[in-house]
Design a protein around this motif. Structure first.
Motif, short mmCIF file in Angstrom:
data_model
loop_
_atom_site.label_atom_id
_atom_site.label_comp_id
_atom_site.label_asym_id
_atom_site.label_seq_id
_atom_site.Cartn_x
_atom_site.Cartn_y
_atom_site.Cartn_z
N LYS A 186 23.00 -33.55 -21.32
CA LYS A 186 22.93 -34.99 -21.54
C LYS A 186 23.05 -35.70 -20.19
N PRO B 23 25.09 -28.63 -14.39
CA PRO B 23 24.32 -29.13 -13.25
C PRO B 23 25.22 -29.70 -12.17
N GLU C 236 26.42 -31.96 -27.64
CA GLU C 236 25.41 -31.34 -26.78
C GLU C 236 25.99 -31.21 -25.38
N PRO C 237 25.44 -30.29 -24.59
CA PRO C 237 25.99 -30.11 -23.24
C PRO C 237 25.94 -31.41 -22.44
N VAL C 238 26.99 -31.68 -21.74
CA VAL C 238 27.07 -32.89 -20.93
C VAL C 238 27.25 -32.48 -19.48
N ALA C 239 26.60 -33.22 -18.60
CA ALA C 239 26.78 -32.94 -17.17
C ALA C 239 28.11 -33.52 -16.73
N THR C 240 29.16 -32.72 -16.81
CA THR C 240 30.48 -33.23 -16.47
C THR C 240 30.65 -33.37 -14.97
#
Lengths: 394, 81
Positions: free
Chosen positions: A11, A264, B48-52
């Motif tokens: 996200k 990322p 959902e995957p989150v860009a932490t």
């Protein structure tokens, strides 16, 4: 990673922190420094000007307001950032405090320094503005002085240890950043930091690309984990960042530092002239490799997300090679530190140059923590988490 | 040990009902589990995957739940996301 090997869509988030190069030169001459591997840094102004700082603070506030950010850390870096001077640090900190007051966004500031210039005036500046300090200190003198020396070739350890002890004595938030030298035992580092009264530190994996053949590090990090395990048995007293990150990642949590875990990497670097670059450490791969055409005078901070080179680095951090995608530690390891995956032939499409060492270290840590983590059911029945997970999966 | 995700642990605890939790008999590991327990109890486990937030390795920011005096707190960093 999805079952078919596809990359999950993370996200999207706005840029959530900045690495700010306030000085491009350094006052010491470390043999392993990645920064000067890229001659392009000499084309940048030595210090960030007042004009660039003013523009940076404006862009920062715009960004925080636009994205309703609650928290936006800044890392001041160099070269040696203290060459920028106390007055500039104060101007930066006061500017950030004013933005925080107007927006409600917390803007913690940390600086990474070699510590040589630290004196009482600097300590007062850090204290007054709650600036956290990461001091580069490679453990005991005989380890530190192998690589970290002056331009005249003499060791810097005595000065840096003195600075570290001054920070500790004033109770300033300090974290030591060491680079692992696997010729030495981890106990030498752990004992040294304990003697200095520093409970938070990292012992980083040395920079190397796939084109190099660095020495193995698994024995060092397995030993470091064992020391961490012993020291924290009864209460958490020392935080060795790479170890707590690896344990966190194996427990299923997001490891908060790049180099551990699968997520990322969205770092953004602002240079002394206001230009914006992709991940700073990628310059390990050669001259000009991080340069973009973006700068804070013409672009908003989040515009960098559209910059091809920045996107390439971000995508590389999550597009792992086949070997990584098949690995049982993929989510905890994440392919390791991005620059360690670079080769001139394949770019970042490689396992880490430390792949075997990372695997062995994760294996060692996982097999140890397995016997220490439990699912506790209502009524206090305890079941090993590994058994509970296996049972739920069957 | 299979590597879990916070979502998987949350589901596991849900199966066992209110009061189920994860713990460690090692205090250093238990401190790190605190972050996971916090996410589960506050119901902030993303779907959902989150860009932490990923800290720069050469910066001084350290997050490690339960290790008193760490630089950074865990938890969400973006309001409204």
């Amino acid at each position: 990673m999805l079952a078919d090997g596809a990359v999950p869509a993370f996200k999207s988030q706005p840029i959530s922190q900045l690495l700010i190069k306030v000085a491009t030169r350094c006052n010491i001459d470390c043999s392993y420094c990645y920064w000067f591997r890229d001659a392009a840094v000499y084309n940048k102004p030595k210090l960030m000007s007042a004009e660039v700082l003013h523009q940076l603070l404006q862009r920062l506030e715009e960004h925080i307001v636009k994205h309703s950010l609650a928290d936006f850390p800044l890392v001041l870096h160099g070269g040696e950032p203290l060459l920028w001077g106390i007055e500039n640090f104060q101007a930066m900190a006061e500017g950030c405090e004013a933005i925080s007051a107007r927006t409600g966004c917390e803007i913690p500031i940390a600086v990474t320094t070699n510590g040589i210039l630290i004196d009482d005036a600097w300590l007062s500046c850090f204290e007054a503005h709650d600036i956290a300090v990461a001091i580069s200190l490679d453990g005991p003198a005989h380890v530190h002085d192998r690589h970290r020396h002056t331009f005249q070739g003499t060791g810097t350890h005595a000065a840096v240890e003195r600075a570290a002890r001054m920070l500790v004595a004033r109770d300033i938030n300090v974290c030591a950043l060491a680079v692992c030298n696997p010729e030495h035992s981890p106990k030498e580092y752990v004992d040294f930091f304990a003697a200095c009264g520093i409970p938070r530190y990292d012992i980083m994996i040395p920079d190397a690309t796939v084109d190099e053949k660095p020495p193995h590090i698994a024995a060092f990090y397995k030993g470091l984990f064992d020391l961490w395990l012993e020291a924290n048995r009864r209460e958490p007293v020392i935080n060795i960042r790479i170890i707590t990150d690896m344990v966190s990642a194996l427990l299923g949590n997001d490891a908060p530092t790049e180099g551990v875990g699968y997520k990322p990497v969205e770092l953004c670097t602002v240079m002394t002239d206001g230009s914006v670059e992709a991940h700073d450490v990628l310059r390990i791969a050669g001259d000009g490799i991080t340069q973009t055409t973006f700068n804070i005078f013409e672009h908003a901070i989040d515009d960098v997300r559209n910059e091809p080179l920045w996107k390439q680095a971000r995508e590389a951090s999550i597009n792992l090679c086949e070997k990584c995608r098949q690995c049982k530690f993929m989510s905890a390891c994440g392919g390791g530190y991005l620059p360690h995956r670079f080769s001139k032939t394949n770019g970042y499409d490689n396992p880490s140059t430390y792949c075997d060492d990372l695997y062995a270290t994760f294996e060692h840590i996982a097999s140890t923590i397995e016997s220490h983590v439990y699912l506790v059911k209502p009524g206090d029945e305890r079941v090993r988490l590994s058994d509970a997970l296996a049972s739920a999966a069957s | 040990m299979p590597i879990p995700t916070v979502t998987v642990i949350a589901s596991l605890l849900q199966i066992h009902g209110p009061g189920a939790t994860i713990q460690s008999d090692h205090q250093g590991i238990d401190a790190l589990l605190g972050d996971i327990r916090g996410q589960i109890s506050q119901k902030v486990v993303p779907d959902e995957p989150v860009a932490t937030q990923v800290y720069f390795r050469r910066g001084g920011f350290v997050r490690g739940g339960g290790y008193g005096g760490a630089f950074r707190r865990g938890g969400g960093f973006v309001r409204g996301y």
